[in-house]
Design a protein around this motif. Structure first.
Motif, short mmCIF file in Angstrom:
data_model
loop_
_atom_site.label_atom_id
_atom_site.label_comp_id
_atom_site.label_asym_id
_atom_site.label_seq_id
_atom_site.Cartn_x
_atom_site.Cartn_y
_atom_site.Cartn_z
N GLY A 81 13.61 -33.33 29.89
CA GLY A 81 12.85 -33.81 30.91
C GLY A 81 12.04 -34.94 30.59
O GLY A 81 11.47 -35.77 31.49
N GLU A 82 11.96 -35.32 29.56
CA GLU A 82 11.15 -36.79 29.11
C GLU A 82 11.57 -37.79 29.66
O GLU A 82 13.06 -38.03 29.55
N LEU A 83 11.01 -38.81 29.79
CA LEU A 83 11.45 -40.09 30.45
C LEU A 83 12.21 -41.10 29.50
O LEU A 83 11.66 -41.45 28.35
N LEU A 84 13.43 -41.21 29.51
CA LEU A 84 14.27 -42.18 28.89
C LEU A 84 14.10 -43.63 29.33
O LEU A 84 13.95 -44.25 28.26
N LEU A 85 14.11 -43.98 30.46
CA LEU A 85 14.06 -45.23 30.99
C LEU A 85 14.05 -45.24 32.51
O LEU A 85 14.02 -44.09 33.16
N VAL A 86 13.51 -46.45 33.05
CA VAL A 86 13.17 -46.58 34.23
C VAL A 86 14.05 -47.41 34.89
O VAL A 86 14.14 -48.73 34.21
N VAL A 96 15.13 -41.97 34.49
CA VAL A 96 16.34 -41.31 33.90
C VAL A 96 15.67 -40.67 32.68
O VAL A 96 14.83 -41.07 31.92
N THR A 97 15.95 -39.11 32.89
CA THR A 97 15.26 -38.50 31.91
C THR A 97 16.04 -37.57 31.08
O THR A 97 17.41 -37.72 31.38
N ALA A 98 15.62 -36.84 30.02
CA ALA A 98 16.51 -36.52 29.01
C ALA A 98 17.06 -35.12 29.44
O ALA A 98 15.93 -34.22 29.91
N VAL A 122 21.84 -44.13 27.39
CA VAL A 122 21.34 -43.72 26.31
C VAL A 122 22.47 -42.55 25.81
O VAL A 122 22.89 -41.79 26.51
N GLU A 123 22.39 -42.55 24.58
CA GLU A 123 23.14 -41.30 23.81
C GLU A 123 22.23 -40.39 23.20
O GLU A 123 21.44 -40.89 22.28
#
Length: 132
Positions: A81-86, A96-98, A122-123
């Protein structure tokens, strides 16, 4: 005759013809009312082929838009649920979250990049002991 009209701070010039009493203007017909069609929201883990390949830890773009923020970097540990990008699309932000806890392996985009639906963003690699 020319007229200058101001509407909501915008100035427009218009030519107006004064009709004689014998001339009859056509009656005003209002345009049809707009039809409201509610937007359909697709959850980030919908299983859509263009969404994400969670078994490989790949996050794909759910929209065509512009990357405005990437608060993660390769090697960084993230929680589910952690933020990866906006992303920004049509003046709306999409976060976009984990999908699960893991480590960021590769970030394929940076702020200012344009992305398309389904593009790899993201990978992630699953943490030891967690399913990927």
């Amino acid at each position: 005759m020319k007229l200058r009209i101001t509407i909501a701070g915008n100035v427009y010039e218009a030519e107006v013809e004064v009709l004689d009493e014998e001339e009859v203007a056509a009656p005003y017909v209002a345009p049809p009312a707009p039809v409201y069609v509610p937007a359909v929201s697709v959850p980030p883990t919908s299983g859509n082929a263009f969404d994400n390949d969670l078994s490989n830890g790949i996050r794909r773009s759910p929209v065509t838009g512009l990357v405005i923020r990437v608060p993660v970097a390769p090697g960084q540990s993230v929680e589910a649920g952690e933020l990866l990008l906006v992303l920004e699309a049509m003046k709306m932000e999409t976060q976009v979250t984990a999908p699960r806890a893991g480590t960021v392996q590769k970030v394929h985009v940076e702020p200012g990049n344009s992305v398309k639906v389904g593009q790899v963003l993201v990978e992630l690699e699953a943490r030891d002991g967690e399913k990927g």
